[in-house]
Design a protein around this motif. Structure first.
Motif, short mmCIF file in Angstrom:
data_model
loop_
_atom_site.label_atom_id
_atom_site.label_comp_id
_atom_site.label_asym_id
_atom_site.label_seq_id
_atom_site.Cartn_x
_atom_site.Cartn_y
_atom_site.Cartn_z
N ARG A 100 -6.62 22.52 -20.57
CA ARG A 100 -7.16 21.50 -19.67
C ARG A 100 -6.02 20.76 -18.98
O ARG A 100 -5.10 20.26 -19.64
CB ARG A 100 -8.05 20.53 -20.44
N LEU A 101 -6.10 20.69 -17.67
CA LEU A 101 -5.07 20.06 -16.86
C LEU A 101 -5.69 18.90 -16.08
O LEU A 101 -6.66 19.08 -15.35
CB LEU A 101 -4.46 21.08 -15.90
N ILE A 102 -5.13 17.70 -16.26
CA ILE A 102 -5.57 16.51 -15.54
C ILE A 102 -4.54 16.20 -14.47
O ILE A 102 -3.36 15.99 -14.78
CB ILE A 102 -5.71 15.30 -16.48
N LEU A 103 -4.96 16.16 -13.21
CA LEU A 103 -4.09 15.73 -12.12
C LEU A 103 -4.55 14.35 -11.69
O LEU A 103 -5.61 14.20 -11.06
CB LEU A 103 -4.15 16.72 -10.95
N LEU A 104 -3.79 13.33 -12.06
CA LEU A 104 -4.16 11.94 -11.81
C LEU A 104 -3.24 11.32 -10.77
O LEU A 104 -2.02 11.31 -10.93
CB LEU A 104 -4.08 11.13 -13.11
N ARG A 105 -3.85 10.80 -9.71
CA ARG A 105 -3.08 10.05 -8.72
C ARG A 105 -2.94 8.60 -9.21
O ARG A 105 -3.87 8.04 -9.79
CB ARG A 105 -3.79 10.08 -7.36
N HIS A 106 -1.77 8.02 -9.00
CA HIS A 106 -1.51 6.65 -9.44
C HIS A 106 -2.53 5.67 -8.88
O HIS A 106 -3.20 5.93 -7.89
CB HIS A 106 -0.11 6.22 -8.99
N ALA A 107 -2.61 4.48 -9.51
CA ALA A 107 -3.50 3.43 -9.03
C ALA A 107 -2.93 2.78 -7.77
O ALA A 107 -1.77 2.98 -7.41
CB ALA A 107 -3.70 2.38 -10.12
N LYS A 108 -3.77 2.01 -7.11
CA LYS A 108 -3.42 1.42 -5.82
C LYS A 108 -2.22 0.47 -5.96
O LYS A 108 -2.17 -0.37 -6.86
CB LYS A 108 -4.62 0.66 -5.24
N SER A 109 -1.27 0.59 -5.05
CA SER A 109 -0.05 -0.21 -5.11
C SER A 109 -0.09 -1.38 -4.13
O SER A 109 -0.92 -1.44 -3.23
CB SER A 109 1.18 0.66 -4.83
N SER A 110 0.84 -2.30 -4.32
CA SER A 110 0.93 -3.50 -3.48
C SER A 110 1.99 -3.31 -2.40
O SER A 110 3.05 -2.73 -2.63
CB SER A 110 1.29 -4.71 -4.35
N TRP A 111 1.70 -3.87 -1.21
CA TRP A 111 2.63 -3.85 -0.09
C TRP A 111 3.13 -5.26 0.23
O TRP A 111 3.72 -5.49 1.30
CB TRP A 111 1.95 -3.25 1.14
N GLU A 112 2.92 -6.20 -0.65
CA GLU A 112 3.24 -7.60 -0.36
C GLU A 112 4.74 -7.83 -0.14
O GLU A 112 5.13 -8.59 0.74
CB GLU A 112 2.74 -8.50 -1.49
N ASP A 113 5.57 -7.20 -0.95
CA ASP A 113 7.02 -7.39 -0.83
C ASP A 113 7.60 -6.28 0.04
O ASP A 113 7.85 -5.17 -0.41
CB ASP A 113 7.66 -7.37 -2.22
N ALA A 114 7.83 -6.61 1.30
CA ALA A 114 8.32 -5.61 2.26
C ALA A 114 9.76 -5.19 1.98
O ALA A 114 10.24 -4.19 2.54
CB ALA A 114 8.21 -6.16 3.67
N SER A 115 10.48 -5.93 1.15
CA SER A 115 11.87 -5.60 0.86
C SER A 115 12.01 -4.46 -0.15
O SER A 115 13.09 -3.88 -0.30
CB SER A 115 12.62 -6.83 0.34
N LEU A 116 10.94 -4.16 -0.86
CA LEU A 116 10.99 -3.12 -1.89
C LEU A 116 10.98 -1.72 -1.28
O LEU A 116 10.28 -1.47 -0.28
CB LEU A 116 9.80 -3.26 -2.85
N LYS A 117 11.71 -0.82 -1.89
CA LYS A 117 11.62 0.58 -1.51
C LYS A 117 10.26 1.12 -1.96
O LYS A 117 9.66 0.61 -2.90
CB LYS A 117 12.74 1.39 -2.17
N ASP A 118 9.81 2.18 -1.31
CA ASP A 118 8.51 2.77 -1.66
C ASP A 118 8.47 3.13 -3.14
O ASP A 118 7.45 2.91 -3.81
CB ASP A 118 8.26 4.01 -0.81
N HIS A 119 9.54 3.67 -3.67
CA HIS A 119 9.60 4.08 -5.07
C HIS A 119 9.36 2.92 -6.03
O HIS A 119 8.87 3.11 -7.15
CB HIS A 119 10.97 4.71 -5.35
#
Length: 273
Positions: A100-119
């Protein structure tokens, strides 16, 4: 005349033995039936060495035509050997196990801090709720991984952390964070192959459920490639896939791309898409 699993590892057929060859009839498997109408001749030497897992070559005879076919055997269901007095012995091996293989996409992320890299972007409040919800859904379904392979991005790490906080069973899994899962998801057409290689590298035969956590577009693409049907994965969505094999390598080889069964796409409660 005895029953035996034919070398295509699909179905049972009738065996006639002679000193040099084993003749197998009435097999509907691909390697036999699709090419030869279910009648084939397997040299004794190939049958005796088929448990080695190496690529073998056999001749398929049908209506006077002889067709050469290369195929790979990994842990065949049954190996036939013949001793000098003409007796055929059957050695059985275990049935393939459901992987059995589960492919899970991460939960919704925040865009509030524009200084952060996407990672480095963290989860949003909505994403944290969704992570808890999807953990409960997987627990209810009995899809609890023994091995978790996750992108090392902040949002996937936090998704897993919240899942572990809400469902303690996720703490029992072996966990590896993979930098490659973050980068490969952005590369067209490469995610499925990379996931296959990574699962085979880190899993063991006794591990039956593996969860891979990552990003779109790669995760959505991989779920579609494995299952052969279009799959949409929004944040916190999990594609549940099944295939059979004595090992993960065998499961991936046997199912191929398009042969995995898409059991379900699990989504969190409405508050956490």
């Amino acid at each position: 005349m005895k029953f035996i699993w034919c070398p295509c590892n699909v179905s049972q057929g009738l065996v006639h033995s002679s000193f040099n060859d084993l003749y197998i009839d009435r097999c509907p498997g691909f390697a036999c039936s699709a090419l030869s109408g279910g009648h084939m001749t397997l040299p004794r030497s190939a049958a005796q060495s088929s448990s080695s897992g190496k690529a073998l070559s056999h001749s398929i005879n049908h209506h006077g035509w002889q067709i050469k076919k290369q195929y790979l055997i990994k842990r065949p269901m049954c190996v036939a050997t013949e001793n000098l007095v003409g007796n055929t012995s059957i050695e059985t091996s275990p049935m393939p196990k459901t992987r059995r293989l589960i492919l899970l996409r991460h939960a919704k992320s925040s865009w509030e801090d524009a200084s952060l890299k996407d990672h480095d972007r963290p989860l949003s409040k909505r994403g944290r709720l969704a992570a808890a919800s999807i953990a409960g859904k997987l627990q209810q379904l009995g899809w609890l991984p023994e091995l978790i392979l996750s992108s090392d991005a902040t949002r996937t790490r936090q998704t897993l952390q919240i899942m572990q906080e809400h469902v303690k069973d996720f703490l029992e899994a072996e966990v590896h964070f993979m930098a490659s899962f973050y980068s490969v998801a952005a590369m067209d057409g490469q995610t499925a192959q990379h996931l296959q290689q990574t699962v085979c590298q880190y899993s063991r035969d006794d591990i039956l459920t593996v969860m891979c956590m990552g990003h779109n577009r790669g995760w959505e693409e991989a779920a579609s490639v494995f299952s052969g049907v279009p799959v949409e994965l929004k944040t916190s969505n999990a594609a549940l896939l099944e295939a059979s094999g004595q090992s993960w390598e065998e499961a991936f080889y046997s199912a191929g791309f398009g042969g995995w069964k898409l059991v379900s796409v699990v989504i969190p409660d409405e508050h956490g898409e």
